[in-house]
Design an enzyme around this catalytic site. Structure first.
Site, PDB file in Angstrom:
ATOM      1  N   GLU A  70      24.169  42.830  34.705  1.00 46.54           N
ATOM      2  CA  GLU A  70      23.224  43.585  33.891  1.00 46.54           C
ATOM      3  C   GLU A  70      22.244  42.647  33.174  1.00 46.54           C
ATOM      4  O   GLU A  70      21.029  42.878  33.156  1.00 46.54           O
ATOM      5  CB  GLU A  70      23.977  44.439  32.858  1.00 46.54           C
ATOM      6  CG  GLU A  70      24.917  45.455  33.476  1.00 46.54           C
ATOM      7  CD  GLU A  70      26.341  44.953  33.646  1.00 46.54           C
ATOM      8  OE1 GLU A  70      27.270  45.767  33.543  1.00 46.54           O
ATOM      9  OE2 GLU A  70      26.532  43.731  33.874  1.00 46.54           O
ATOM     10  N   LEU A 222      42.437  22.429  55.480  1.00 40.98           N
ATOM     11  CA  LEU A 222      42.392  23.697  54.741  1.00 40.98           C
ATOM     12  C   LEU A 222      41.200  23.756  53.784  1.00 40.98           C
ATOM     13  O   LEU A 222      41.293  24.227  52.657  1.00 40.98           O
ATOM     14  CB  LEU A 222      43.703  23.929  53.970  1.00 40.98           C
ATOM     15  CG  LEU A 222      44.983  23.935  54.813  1.00 40.98           C
ATOM     16  CD1 LEU A 222      46.198  24.201  53.938  1.00 40.98           C
ATOM     17  CD2 LEU A 222      44.893  24.952  55.943  1.00 40.98           C
TER      18      LEU A 222
END
Length: 387
Positions: A70, A222
């Site tokens: 917002e 990873l």
């Protein structure tokens, strides 16, 4: 009369929601997606400010700790927003955290109406943002594209209500259900497009988890590797009850902002654990369960560390243990059009297995995606109460 009011009078969808509002909320959801991978453990939120059918400001939550959607939309507004409409995918916050409450900012800016996708799922604050707006004379409507909003924020919704990570189990197998040949070779089962999608998943989640068997066999990094842009590495989590991971493993010697967690048990050698900590790894000790790491305990510990989501890239034994323990929420199963056979070749889920077909683990809301020649089946684990 402005054209959008004519539209509001005549164009309705089947559920009675006005078409213009749907379009604006869909735009807000698209903006929210841009924060994927950067806002954890906060939600993905987008906001659009509209006057007379024109978008005059839009924004999204870009980074954990930064402006909420917002406020970002207010900063990007091209004109005064007083009296305008705001479309926001999640109920504006009503409390002070790393940023001031957005509901108060909306009141101060003089927004006339607010259209909301999801109400705040946190039972401690749900509805309070809406109440602040209404108490200050702002018209509020909610429930716009609610299902799409839930899907977008499935990680946040679980974490904020349970304090447990949302767990995605990723598997890749051949058409005959193998994850490696009989010799253990597994590079590569799926094609390049599938592997690119997996790296998008790694970017999305806060943690990536593998078993010690995978680490010993493949020595993986990873990490996240995205084409054309920098990705976010998830925290690396190794299920390693006896702390067998070699100190020279690549995931213990990476130049990465994300850390490494070794989940071990009392079976682990204390000197080895100290050596792992000296390498910069964090060690979590869980009770023994089925002679291994207690995965439910591990997930609670990860949640305490604000790890809101985990991508499980395990072998057959770890996958079965995860399914048996009930920690898996969603499955992404890649199937490559290859056949390798082999009675001893590994499969995606092993362990002792389900004894009777009536007890099989079921998936709900299954969808199918195509990545090159590969197919991915995505579905949610059916759990008691959500069937």
């Amino acid at each position: 009369m402005p054209w959008e009011y004519i539209l509001r009078a005549f164009i309705f969808l089947q559920d009675g929601v006005i078409g213009l509002d749907i379009d604006m909320m869909r735009r807000a959801l698209k903006l929210a997606e841009k924060g994927t991978g950067y806002t954890n453990p906060n939600p993905l939120v987008g906001a659009v400010i509209v006057r007379d059918g024109r978008i005059i400001g839009e924004g999204w939550h870009r980074l954990y700790g930064s402006d909420h959607a917002e406020v970002d939309a207010f900063k990007n507004a091209t004109e005064d927003v007083r009296g305008a409409d705001m479309y926001v995918t999640l109920e504006p916050c009503s409390h002070y955290g790393k940023t001031p409450p957005c509901a108060r900012a909306i009141v101060e800016k003089g927004i006339g109406r607010v259209f909301i996708g999801l109400t705040d799922p946190n039972p401690l604050v749900s509805g309070r943002g809406i109440q602040i707006l209404r108490d200050n004379g702002i018209h509020v409507e909610s429930g716009f594209l609610e299902e799409e909003g839930r899907r977008l924020n499935e990680i946040f919704l679980k974490y904020i209500t349970t304090e447990l990570p949302f767990c995605i189990m990723k598997t890749a197998m051949t058409l005959d259900g193998k994850i490696a040949t009989a010799t253990g070779d597994s590079k590569w089962i799926t094609g390049e497009l599938s592997r690119k999608h997996v790296h998008e998943l790694r970017h999305k989640v806060a943690g990536i988890m593998a078993g010690i068997g995978t680490v010993l066999a493949d020595d993986p990094m990873l990490t996240t590797r995205l084409e054309g842009r920098e990705g976010k590495d998830p925290v690396r989590i190794v299920i390693d009850s006896s702390a067998r991971i070699p100190l020279e493993s690549r995931l213990l010697n990476l130049d990465s902002e994300a850390g490494t967690i070794i989940a071990a048990t009392e079976k682990a050698d204390k000197d080895k654990l100290r050596a792992l900590e000296a390498k910069g790894a964090e060690v979590i000790i869980t009770p023994l369960k089925d002679n291994g790491v207690d995965l439910n305990c591990l997930m609670r510990e990860l949640g305490k560390r604000k790890i809101d989501s985990v991508l499980l890239e395990g072998g057959g034994r770890v996958n079965y243990a995860a399914l048996k323990s009930g920690i898996v929420d969603k499955v992404n199963a890649f199937i490559a059009p290859k056949i390798i056979g082999g009675e001893s070749a590994r499969t995606p889920v092993e362990g002792e297995g389900i004894q009777f077909m009536k007890d099989a683990i079921l998936l709900d809301k299954t969808e199918f995606y195509k990545f090159g020649d590969d197919i991915m089946i995505e579905g949610y684990i059916r759990k008691e109460g959500n069937s």
